[in-house]
Structures are given as structure tokens and as C-alpha cells.
Write an enzyme that holds these catalytic residues in place. Sequence first.
Site, PDB file in Angstrom:
ATOM      1  N   TYR A  29       0.563 -17.508  39.983  1.00 30.94           N
ATOM      2  CA  TYR A  29       0.899 -16.114  39.697  1.00 30.94           C
ATOM      3  C   TYR A  29       1.684 -15.963  38.931  1.00 30.94           C
ATOM      4  O   TYR A  29       1.988 -14.975  38.068  1.00 30.94           O
ATOM      5  CB  TYR A  29       0.888 -15.473  41.145  1.00 30.94           C
ATOM      6  CG  TYR A  29       1.280 -13.903  41.211  1.00 30.94           C
ATOM      7  CD1 TYR A  29       0.236 -13.019  40.381  1.00 30.94           C
ATOM      8  CD2 TYR A  29       2.529 -13.289  41.127  1.00 30.94           C
ATOM      9  CE1 TYR A  29       0.688 -11.751  40.208  1.00 30.94           C
ATOM     10  CE2 TYR A  29       2.879 -12.181  41.073  1.00 30.94           C
ATOM     11  CZ  TYR A  29       1.915 -11.255  40.479  1.00 30.94           C
ATOM     12  OH  TYR A  29       2.296  -9.960  40.277  1.00 30.94           O
ATOM     13  N   SER A 111      11.091  -4.232  39.909  1.00 33.88           N
ATOM     14  CA  SER A 111       9.768  -3.699  39.732  1.00 33.88           C
ATOM     15  C   SER A 111       9.350  -2.569  40.653  1.00 33.88           C
ATOM     16  O   SER A 111       9.722  -2.701  41.827  1.00 33.88           O
ATOM     17  CB  SER A 111       8.769  -4.919  39.740  1.00 33.88           C
ATOM     18  OG  SER A 111       7.525  -4.537  39.957  1.00 33.88           O
ATOM     19  N   GLN A 132      12.009  -0.181  37.216  1.00 31.07           N
ATOM     20  CA  GLN A 132      10.976  -0.172  36.365  1.00 31.07           C
ATOM     21  C   GLN A 132       9.560   0.620  36.878  1.00 31.07           C
ATOM     22  O   GLN A 132       9.255   0.409  38.008  1.00 31.07           O
ATOM     23  CB  GLN A 132      10.335  -1.646  35.925  1.00 31.07           C
ATOM     24  CG  GLN A 132       8.887  -1.588  35.174  1.00 31.07           C
ATOM     25  CD  GLN A 132       7.733  -1.834  36.418  1.00 31.07           C
ATOM     26  OE1 GLN A 132       7.960  -2.330  37.178  1.00 31.07           O
ATOM     27  NE2 GLN A 132       6.603  -1.329  35.814  1.00 31.07           N
ATOM     28  N   TYR A 134       5.776   1.925  36.858  1.00 33.97           N
ATOM     29  CA  TYR A 134       4.346   2.135  36.225  1.00 33.97           C
ATOM     30  C   TYR A 134       4.021   3.771  36.625  1.00 33.97           C
ATOM     31  O   TYR A 134       4.338   4.302  37.770  1.00 33.97           O
ATOM     32  CB  TYR A 134       3.335   1.352  37.237  1.00 33.97           C
ATOM     33  CG  TYR A 134       3.732  -0.179  36.649  1.00 33.97           C
ATOM     34  CD1 TYR A 134       3.306  -0.495  35.378  1.00 33.97           C
ATOM     35  CD2 TYR A 134       3.820  -1.171  37.658  1.00 33.97           C
ATOM     36  CE1 TYR A 134       3.421  -2.112  35.128  1.00 33.97           C
ATOM     37  CE2 TYR A 134       3.881  -2.764  37.335  1.00 33.97           C
ATOM     38  CZ  TYR A 134       3.617  -2.846  36.039  1.00 33.97           C
ATOM     39  OH  TYR A 134       3.692  -4.157  35.691  1.00 33.97           O
ATOM     40  N   THR A 160       6.866   1.025  31.967  1.00 34.84           N
ATOM     41  CA  THR A 160       6.160  -0.152  31.421  1.00 34.84           C
ATOM     42  C   THR A 160       4.850   0.387  30.903  1.00 34.84           C
ATOM     43  O   THR A 160       4.257   1.184  31.766  1.00 34.84           O
ATOM     44  CB  THR A 160       5.841  -1.155  32.505  1.00 34.84           C
ATOM     45  OG1 THR A 160       7.168  -1.633  32.578  1.00 34.84           O
ATOM     46  CG2 THR A 160       5.078  -2.220  31.912  1.00 34.84           C
ATOM     47  N   ARG A 169      -6.139 -12.834  34.747  1.00 39.38           N
ATOM     48  CA  ARG A 169      -5.640 -14.130  34.678  1.00 39.38           C
ATOM     49  C   ARG A 169      -6.236 -15.124  35.330  1.00 39.38           C
ATOM     50  O   ARG A 169      -6.367 -15.160  36.591  1.00 39.38           O
ATOM     51  CB  ARG A 169      -4.108 -13.889  35.199  1.00 39.38           C
ATOM     52  CG  ARG A 169      -3.157 -13.017  34.674  1.00 39.38           C
ATOM     53  CD  ARG A 169      -2.294 -11.937  35.315  1.00 39.38           C
ATOM     54  NE  ARG A 169      -1.853 -10.907  34.675  1.00 39.38           N
ATOM     55  CZ  ARG A 169      -1.099  -9.853  35.168  1.00 39.38           C
ATOM     56  NH1 ARG A 169      -0.806  -9.804  36.615  1.00 39.38           N
ATOM     57  NH2 ARG A 169      -0.717  -8.948  34.540  1.00 39.38           N
ATOM     58  N   LYS A 260       9.012  -0.070  27.903  1.00 39.42           N
ATOM     59  CA  LYS A 260       8.759  -1.685  27.916  1.00 39.42           C
ATOM     60  C   LYS A 260       7.291  -1.788  27.615  1.00 39.42           C
ATOM     61  O   LYS A 260       6.535  -1.390  28.109  1.00 39.42           O
ATOM     62  CB  LYS A 260       9.019  -2.136  29.278  1.00 39.42           C
ATOM     63  CG  LYS A 260       8.774  -3.566  29.395  1.00 39.42           C
ATOM     64  CD  LYS A 260       9.380  -4.034  30.652  1.00 39.42           C
ATOM     65  CE  LYS A 260       9.532  -5.675  30.957  1.00 39.42           C
ATOM     66  NZ  LYS A 260       7.754  -5.637  31.403  1.00 39.42           N
ATOM     67  N   HIS A 284       4.467  -8.401  28.073  1.00 38.35           N
ATOM     68  CA  HIS A 284       4.177  -8.698  29.481  1.00 38.35           C
ATOM     69  C   HIS A 284       4.107 -10.103  29.621  1.00 38.35           C
ATOM     70  O   HIS A 284       3.488 -10.475  30.593  1.00 38.35           O
ATOM     71  CB  HIS A 284       2.995  -7.836  29.950  1.00 38.35           C
ATOM     72  CG  HIS A 284       3.220  -7.324  31.349  1.00 38.35           C
ATOM     73  ND1 HIS A 284       3.329  -6.034  31.644  1.00 38.35           N
ATOM     74  CD2 HIS A 284       2.985  -7.826  32.572  1.00 38.35           C
ATOM     75  CE1 HIS A 284       3.468  -5.656  32.873  1.00 38.35           C
ATOM     76  NE2 HIS A 284       3.309  -6.964  33.530  1.00 38.35           N
ATOM     77  N   ARG A 287       0.886 -11.902  29.840  1.00 32.85           N
ATOM     78  CA  ARG A 287      -0.061 -11.712  31.039  1.00 32.85           C
ATOM     79  C   ARG A 287      -1.164 -10.377  30.625  1.00 32.85           C
ATOM     80  O   ARG A 287      -1.594 -10.109  31.582  1.00 32.85           O
ATOM     81  CB  ARG A 287       0.763 -11.255  32.085  1.00 32.85           C
ATOM     82  CG  ARG A 287       1.627 -12.476  32.568  1.00 32.85           C
ATOM     83  CD  ARG A 287       2.972 -11.845  33.574  1.00 32.85           C
ATOM     84  NE  ARG A 287       2.357 -11.548  34.829  1.00 32.85           N
ATOM     85  CZ  ARG A 287       2.092 -12.665  35.721  1.00 32.85           C
ATOM     86  NH1 ARG A 287       2.206 -13.886  35.411  1.00 32.85           N
ATOM     87  NH2 ARG A 287       1.640 -12.213  36.974  1.00 32.85           N
TER      88      ARG A 287
HETATM   89  C1  FNR Z   1       5.910  -9.602  35.304  1.00 30.84           C
HETATM   90  N1  FNR Z   1       6.225  -8.609  34.439  1.00 30.84           N
HETATM   91  C2  FNR Z   1       6.150  -7.360  34.761  1.00 30.84           C
HETATM   92  N2  FNR Z   1       6.478  -6.405  34.096  1.00 30.84           N
HETATM   93  C3  FNR Z   1       6.629  -5.040  34.680  1.00 30.84           C
HETATM   94  O1  FNR Z   1       7.134  -4.243  33.809  1.00 30.84           O
HETATM   95  N3  FNR Z   1       6.600  -4.709  35.886  1.00 30.84           N
HETATM   96  C4  FNR Z   1       5.995  -5.558  36.671  1.00 30.84           C
HETATM   97  O2  FNR Z   1       5.944  -5.580  37.964  1.00 30.84           O
HETATM   98  C5  FNR Z   1       6.017  -7.082  36.245  1.00 30.84           C
HETATM   99  N4  FNR Z   1       5.413  -8.073  37.192  1.00 30.84           N
HETATM  100  C6  FNR Z   1       5.503  -9.420  36.679  1.00 30.84           C
HETATM  101  C7  FNR Z   1       5.127 -10.361  37.596  1.00 30.84           C
HETATM  102  C8  FNR Z   1       5.263 -11.623  37.024  1.00 30.84           C
HETATM  103  C9  FNR Z   1       4.840 -12.852  38.003  1.00 30.84           C
HETATM  104  C10 FNR Z   1       5.702 -12.184  35.867  1.00 30.84           C
HETATM  105  C11 FNR Z   1       5.627 -13.524  35.212  1.00 30.84           C
HETATM  106  C12 FNR Z   1       5.894 -11.135  34.945  1.00 30.84           C
HETATM  107  C13 FNR Z   1       6.403  -8.817  32.954  1.00 30.84           C
HETATM  108  C14 FNR Z   1       7.893  -9.186  32.763  1.00 30.84           C
HETATM  109  O3  FNR Z   1       8.842  -7.910  33.118  1.00 30.84           O
HETATM  110  C15 FNR Z   1       8.279  -9.691  31.557  1.00 30.84           C
HETATM  111  O4  FNR Z   1       7.892  -8.856  30.486  1.00 30.84           O
HETATM  112  C16 FNR Z   1       7.870 -11.134  31.213  1.00 30.84           C
HETATM  113  O5  FNR Z   1       7.991 -11.972  32.252  1.00 30.84           O
HETATM  114  C17 FNR Z   1       8.787 -11.738  30.097  1.00 30.84           C
HETATM  115  O6  FNR Z   1       8.274 -12.989  29.827  1.00 30.84           O
HETATM  116  P1  FNR Z   1       8.971 -14.347  30.212  1.00 30.84           P
HETATM  117  O7  FNR Z   1      10.453 -14.196  30.387  1.00 30.84           O
HETATM  118  O8  FNR Z   1       8.212 -14.519  31.725  1.00 30.84           O
HETATM  119  O9  FNR Z   1       8.219 -15.466  29.357  1.00 30.84           O
END
Ligand code: FNR
Length: 392
Positions: A29, A111, A132, A134, A160, A169, A260, A284, A287
Amino acid sequence: MPTLNLAPASVADYRRLAEARLPRFLFDYLDGGAYAEVTLARNVRDFERLELHQRILRDVSARSTAVTLFGSELTLPLALSPVGLSGMMARRGEAAARKVAGAFGVPYCLSTLSVCSVEETAAAGSGPLWFQLYMLRDRGACADLIGRAKAAGVSVLVLTVDLPVVGTRYRDVRNTMSGGGNAWARLRRGLISYALHPGWALDVGLGGKPHVLGNIAPYVKGAATPADFSAWANASIDPSISWADLAWIRAQWSGPLVIKGILSPEDGVEAVKAGADGIVVSNHGGRQLDGVASTISMLPRIAEKVSGQTRLLVDGGVRSGQDILKAVALGADAAMIGRPWVYALAGAGEAGLLNQLKALQGEFSVSMALTGTLCVKDVNASVLFGPPLASN
Ligand code: FNR
């Protein structure tokens, strides 16, 4: 002679530690991305493809990595990105991350979908705390969340916008993390992964309870497990959100507002028009929409349109101090990391996260020295060799 590997040195080392400690479905995850993970890989690879420009004999004895962002003095132009369910990766993970980030001197962004509530997280440390959001269908819950963040001392609201719907995923589907499979398959997955990961099971699985999502718990009826909460969140995030909703957010929140999830220069311009104090160039972490460009390849194109009009941040693929330097060189006021900080916290605890942040600062500082720069405001495209590469 093989390397002894007694201490983690790089983000990749912390990733290996996290992989060994976490149940497979949680590691996947965290580590995985949408669909075939093309963008996930591209984010990292495009940082690697950028070449730094080594310079010499420039007296680099007095250097500073410090910056000011949204009124806070930071040790380094870096912030921790919001990562949902971090409290399942490490014991009370969000509170722990906030404590370490605050002590080190970088912002931690909590988050909406966190285990620890904003109140618990705020109380765990000091320093800049961002929240952050939603946009939820239930605007009453949204307004309440923003009010709670304000009351807890949050300094920056991060909205976000790249998740009006959730990207698939594949790893989560295979692990039945995103629903699917039958109850017996999920139970078997749970029991096997607990048995194979006793360190995590005792410390986080049992010791880190309750595993409710603290921010949204007051608005969710009848949810007991993280999976119930995730299902609620997926159904409650509002896909109808549009630029018109920004005014509503503004009416609830008078502090700095960051948007974001911007990956297009046109959207960057819109965000400035809407009064965003900052934007995060983000996909993201690969993702959401697989196949989009890497964030570092889009950063200069967005910077060209909005530089000087809003604060510019970028995340996705930042894995070293050199990467932070490259981000700043291409116009970012700061870079953000998502997975790396969770790998460190999950794999090596609070001490691991602190060591990782110190290592990133050290790498950034050395990279400044070897590109002939003394302070962050002097870092520009001249530290890169050749034009920025287009993503492919
Ligand atoms: C995220 N990201 C994310 N972003 C956000 O705005 N709210 C969220 O709840 C989450 N949850 C989340 C869970 C997991 C497991 C991951 C890996 C990522 C995105 C996160 O904020 C960010 O944009 C990315 O993780 C940046 O990329 P890198 O540094 O992981 O490569």
C-alpha cells in the site's frame, strides 16, 4: 567482500527495513502506485536523469540550508507530504512524525485520512504543522475539520485536488486492500501477515491502537476497522469539487492555503487566480493517473507561468539531498517527501526518521558546496548541466 549493511544510509536502505518489518499488504500500500506504476517509476527516474553541474574553487566554507516558508524558519527546503494510514505503518505514526519533523525543523503535513487526529498530532510536538484536506461531500464535516485544524494550531491548509476519484492500485487489489476477495481470504491475509511480522504486530498492530481514523471518526457511523474507514472515505470524497469551491474553503480558512496535485501549467495559472498562497506540483506519488508526466519534468513549465506569484512546492520521486537541490534549481521553494519518511519511521522508528532527515540535509549541503552555492536563494538552474529533460 560484501558490505556489512549495519546502518541505513539511503532512502533505499530505509525502504528495505520497512519491507522487512511491515506486513506485505501494508508495505505494498505504501510502496505501490496506480496501474502499471509507470508514473511512479518516472518520478524517480527523471530526477536521476538530471545532471548536476560541478563547480570548484569558490570558497564554500560558509553555507546555510535554511529557508523561510509561510512565516516559519525551516532547517531545509523540505516538508513531509501527507500520507494516509501512516499510523498503521508505525505506532501512532502521525504523532511520531510530527514530533520528529518539528524537532528537526521542517513542516509535517497531516493527512485527512490519518490514524492520529489533528488534536493528538498537534499535541505531540512543536514546529509548523500543516493539514491536508480532501473535500468531502458533507460540507458540514469539512467545515468542522478546518475549524479543528485551526484550533489545534495548524498553520497551513493543503487542499488535495488530484483525487476526485481514486486510481486503482493493482497491488492493493491483489492484496484485497481495496476491498474485493472474500472474507476468508482477508482473514487469512491478516493472520499470515501478523504471524510473519511479529515486531510490527506487537508494536503497531496491538500496541498502536486504536486504529480508527481520528480526523473523520466523529463523522463516520458504524466503522470499526481501517478498511471500514477507507471505504467511507472513498465514498465521501466529493468528485464534484471544482474551482468554484475554492471560495467556500477561503471563507472557512484565512491562513495560507496550498493547492496540492497540480501537474499542468494552465491549472497553475488558475490556482494563482483563485488566490492560492502555494501550489504543490504533484501526481500523488504516481498513485492516481498512471501515465502522466513526472513532477520534476513539469515543475519548470509550471514555474515559468507562476513563479513569484505563489509559493511553489513539488513532490514525487524525491529520494536524496541532490534531488532537493534539483527541485529548488528548477523553481521550487521547497520539496516534499512522501514514501521516504514513512519508510524510515516504519523501518527504524523515530530515530530512523531523524537520521534520514539529517542525512538529507547533509546531502543537500554537500551538493550545494560542490555546485558552488552558499545559500538556498542562490540555487538556480546554473547548478544543473544542460536543459531540463522532457519526461518520456
Ligand atoms: C499518499 N499521498 C497522499 N496525499 C494526500 O494529499 N493525502 C493523502 O492522504 C495521501 N495518502 C498517501 C498514502 C500513501 C501510502 C502514499 C505513498 C502517498 C501522496 C503524498 O502526499 C505525496 O504526494 C507522494 O507520496 C509523493 O511522492 P513520493 O515522495 O512518495 O515519491
